[in-house]
Design a protein around this motif. Structure first.
Motif, PDB file in Angstrom:
ATOM      1  N   LEU A 156      -1.292  -5.267  -5.108  1.00 35.12           N
ATOM      2  CA  LEU A 156      -0.943  -3.921  -5.544  1.00 35.12           C
ATOM      3  C   LEU A 156       0.486  -3.853  -6.075  1.00 35.12           C
ATOM      4  O   LEU A 156       0.811  -3.004  -6.903  1.00 35.12           O
ATOM      5  CB  LEU A 156      -1.113  -2.936  -4.386  1.00 35.12           C
TER       6      LEU A 156
ATOM      7  N   ALA B 234      -4.205   6.385  -5.535  1.00 32.04           N
ATOM      8  CA  ALA B 234      -3.854   5.807  -4.233  1.00 32.04           C
ATOM      9  C   ALA B 234      -3.378   6.854  -3.233  1.00 32.04           C
ATOM     10  O   ALA B 234      -3.582   6.706  -2.026  1.00 32.04           O
ATOM     11  CB  ALA B 234      -2.791   4.729  -4.423  1.00 32.04           C
TER      12      ALA B 234
ATOM     13  N   ARG C 192      -5.639   8.260  -0.511  1.00 29.90           N
ATOM     14  CA  ARG C 192      -5.897   7.499   0.712  1.00 29.90           C
ATOM     15  C   ARG C 192      -5.394   8.269   1.934  1.00 29.90           C
ATOM     16  O   ARG C 192      -5.983   8.201   3.012  1.00 29.90           O
ATOM     17  CB  ARG C 192      -5.215   6.132   0.611  1.00 29.90           C
TER      18      ARG C 192
ATOM     19  N   MET D 260       0.828  -1.198   0.000  1.00 31.25           N
ATOM     20  CA  MET D 260       0.000   0.000   0.000  1.00 31.25           C
ATOM     21  C   MET D 260       0.862   1.249   0.000  1.00 31.25           C
ATOM     22  O   MET D 260       0.601   2.212  -0.722  1.00 31.25           O
ATOM     23  CB  MET D 260      -0.921  -0.008   1.224  1.00 31.25           C
TER      24      MET D 260
ATOM     25  N   TRP E 138      -9.833   2.756   0.452  1.00 32.36           N
ATOM     26  CA  TRP E 138      -8.499   2.175   0.338  1.00 32.36           C
ATOM     27  C   TRP E 138      -8.110   1.445   1.620  1.00 32.36           C
ATOM     28  O   TRP E 138      -7.478   0.386   1.586  1.00 32.36           O
ATOM     29  CB  TRP E 138      -7.470   3.271   0.043  1.00 32.36           C
ATOM     30  N   HIS E 139      -8.462   2.007   2.775  1.00 32.33           N
ATOM     31  CA  HIS E 139      -7.992   1.399   4.013  1.00 32.33           C
ATOM     32  C   HIS E 139      -8.646   0.039   4.268  1.00 32.33           C
ATOM     33  O   HIS E 139      -8.106  -0.782   5.007  1.00 32.33           O
ATOM     34  CB  HIS E 139      -8.177   2.347   5.212  1.00 32.33           C
TER      35      HIS E 139
ATOM     36  N   GLU F 197      -6.404  -2.576   2.762  1.00 24.87           N
ATOM     37  CA  GLU F 197      -5.206  -2.863   3.547  1.00 24.87           C
ATOM     38  C   GLU F 197      -5.408  -4.035   4.498  1.00 24.87           C
ATOM     39  O   GLU F 197      -4.440  -4.669   4.930  1.00 24.87           O
ATOM     40  CB  GLU F 197      -4.801  -1.628   4.352  1.00 24.87           C
TER      41      GLU F 197
ATOM     42  N   ASP G  71     -12.224   9.888  -0.411  1.00 22.88           N
ATOM     43  CA  ASP G  71     -12.183   8.542  -0.972  1.00 22.88           C
ATOM     44  C   ASP G  71     -13.594   8.031  -1.189  1.00 22.88           C
ATOM     45  O   ASP G  71     -14.127   7.253  -0.397  1.00 22.88           O
ATOM     46  CB  ASP G  71     -11.397   7.622  -0.025  1.00 22.88           C
TER      47      ASP G  71
END
Length: 393
Positions: free
Chosen positions: A259, A270, A273, A89, A247-248, A251, A126
């Motif tokens: 990725l 990205a 984020r 990430m 995005w989180h 993760e 986001d």
């Protein structure tokens, strides 16, 4: 911080019957958790041209500071405020920034200091919900009042026009899609949800701008190891995927490691984020403490004097916020921010109305205003959308 002095007023204004029927067809008059319709059809907010322009300027000033902060984070590779454990990430953020990938859209939420200065509460960068309402539906509402334009009134709303300009700047290759969450139909397509409402609007504006953008459910998105690409509901590799999916969240999933080898371009960029994480507000305050539009913010509660609120760093619209003298979540990373009360109005039927004003961003440009309100001092994604009128200068 004492009560806000906002540069706008709340006025009673009944929505014409034809547009009420339009709202009803779209499901926007369904009651929210407060037992009130999601779209407020008995009132509007009114703001003057000069304070509206000042808000757009504030948002674009903040956007420029955000870019400076991201540049510093990428240059130093200091992701520690964000607790991003995935090296993939971090690499995706770095690559996205160095490739100068353009942002698509976001929403800055403001309250106001006692002297009327706008103060940034959050940056939903986001995939925030509420875009269609603030864009074309709000404008349709305004056009339902034939006398409005004759009186010189307008609306601070160029979201649609700026989206049409922004899409080509993204330079998306063929076989691009937008994925949204929520319910899924038997054929893998998105169900009728708020996310689909946003996704369909984005897809339509993309098509009008000459960019082909399909629509699929996030649950139907797959991974093709041979092609090293994400796939749509037909298992076809995608050149680009716009996700209404934080995005989180990625993760926390095993496929975050894709990725590092992924050939599908993922949007939003990205690097946004970082902007969407509440910890970014602490970074901004540390770097730019003299900015008049920022509130003192820190990951350390003791660093914020006086009344403060606690916000989960990875929380969405209004999620998990604790006001002064309230207990807050334990375990989750928290941002502590100086308390800046939302403007308060007395609504019809004796209801309280706490108003949050938002500036919608398209790319790096301020594109329009949106208002949401609740009966309590915190607004979230389910609270009422209230249209606005721009008074002539």
């Amino acid at each position: 911080m004492s009560a806000a002095m906002p540069p706008f007023t709340r006025i009673p204004l009944a929505t014409p019957a034809p547009f009420r029927r339009r709202l009803d067809q779209l499901g926007l008059l369904v009651a929210n958790d407060e037992g009130l319709p999601y779209w407020e059809s008995q009132a509007a907010y009114q703001i003057g041209a000069q304070p509206a322009a000042a808000l757009l300027k504030a948002a674009e000033t903040l956007q420029a500071l955000c870019r400076r902060a991201v540049a510093t984070i990428v240059d130093t590779q200091d992701f520690s405020p964000f607790a991003i454990e995935s090296a993939a990430m971090q690499a995706a953020i770095t690559a996205s920034w160095k490739a100068s990938e353009a942002p698509l859209y976001g929403r800055m939420d403001f309250s106001f200091a006692p002297d009327g200065t706008p103060k940034l509460l959050d940056y939903e960068a986001d995939g925030p919900l509420g875009l269609p309402e603030a864009s074309y539906l709000q404008w349709e509402w305004f056009e339902a009042f034939p006398a409005a334009e004759q009186n010189g009134a307008s609306q601070e709303n160029l979201i649609y026009e700026k989206l049409l300009t922004q899409w080509p700047r993204l330079e998306l290759l063929p076989r691009a899609a937008i994925a949204c969450g929520g319910a899924t139909t038997a054929d893998g397509r998105p169900g009728d949800t708020a996310e689909r409402f946003t996704a369909e609007y984005l897809a339509e504006t993309a098509r009008e701008a000459g960019v082909a953008l399909g629509l699929c459910s996030i649950e139907a998105v797959g991974w093709d190891g041979d092609a090293r690409a994400f796939t749509d509901e037909q298992d076809q590799p995608l050149a680009a995927l716009l996700k209404l999916y934080p995005w989180h969240w990625m993760e926390q999933e095993p496929n975050v490691e894709t990725l590092g080898v992924n050939r599908t371009r993922l949007l939003p960029a990205a690097w946004t984020r970082l902007l969407a994480d509440k910890a970014f507000l602490a970074v901004l305050w540390t770097m730019f403490p003299d900015c008049p539009y920022l509130l003192p913010s820190s990951l350390d509660a003791a660093a914020i004097a006086g009344d403060r609120v606690a916000k989960p760093c990875r929380g969405g619209d209004g999620e998990g916020i604790s006001l002064p003298n309230q207990s807050h979540e334990s375990g989750a990373p928290l941002l502590f921010q100086q308390h800046c009360r939302l403007p308060f109005f007395h609504a019809h039927e004796g209801r309280a109305a706490y108003a949050a004003l938002s500036v919608w961003m398209v790319g790096d440009a301020a594109a329009g205003l949106g208002f949401r309100e609740s009966t309590g001092p915190i607004t979230d994604a389910g609270h009422r959308f209230v249209p606005h009128i721009l008074r002539p200068a």
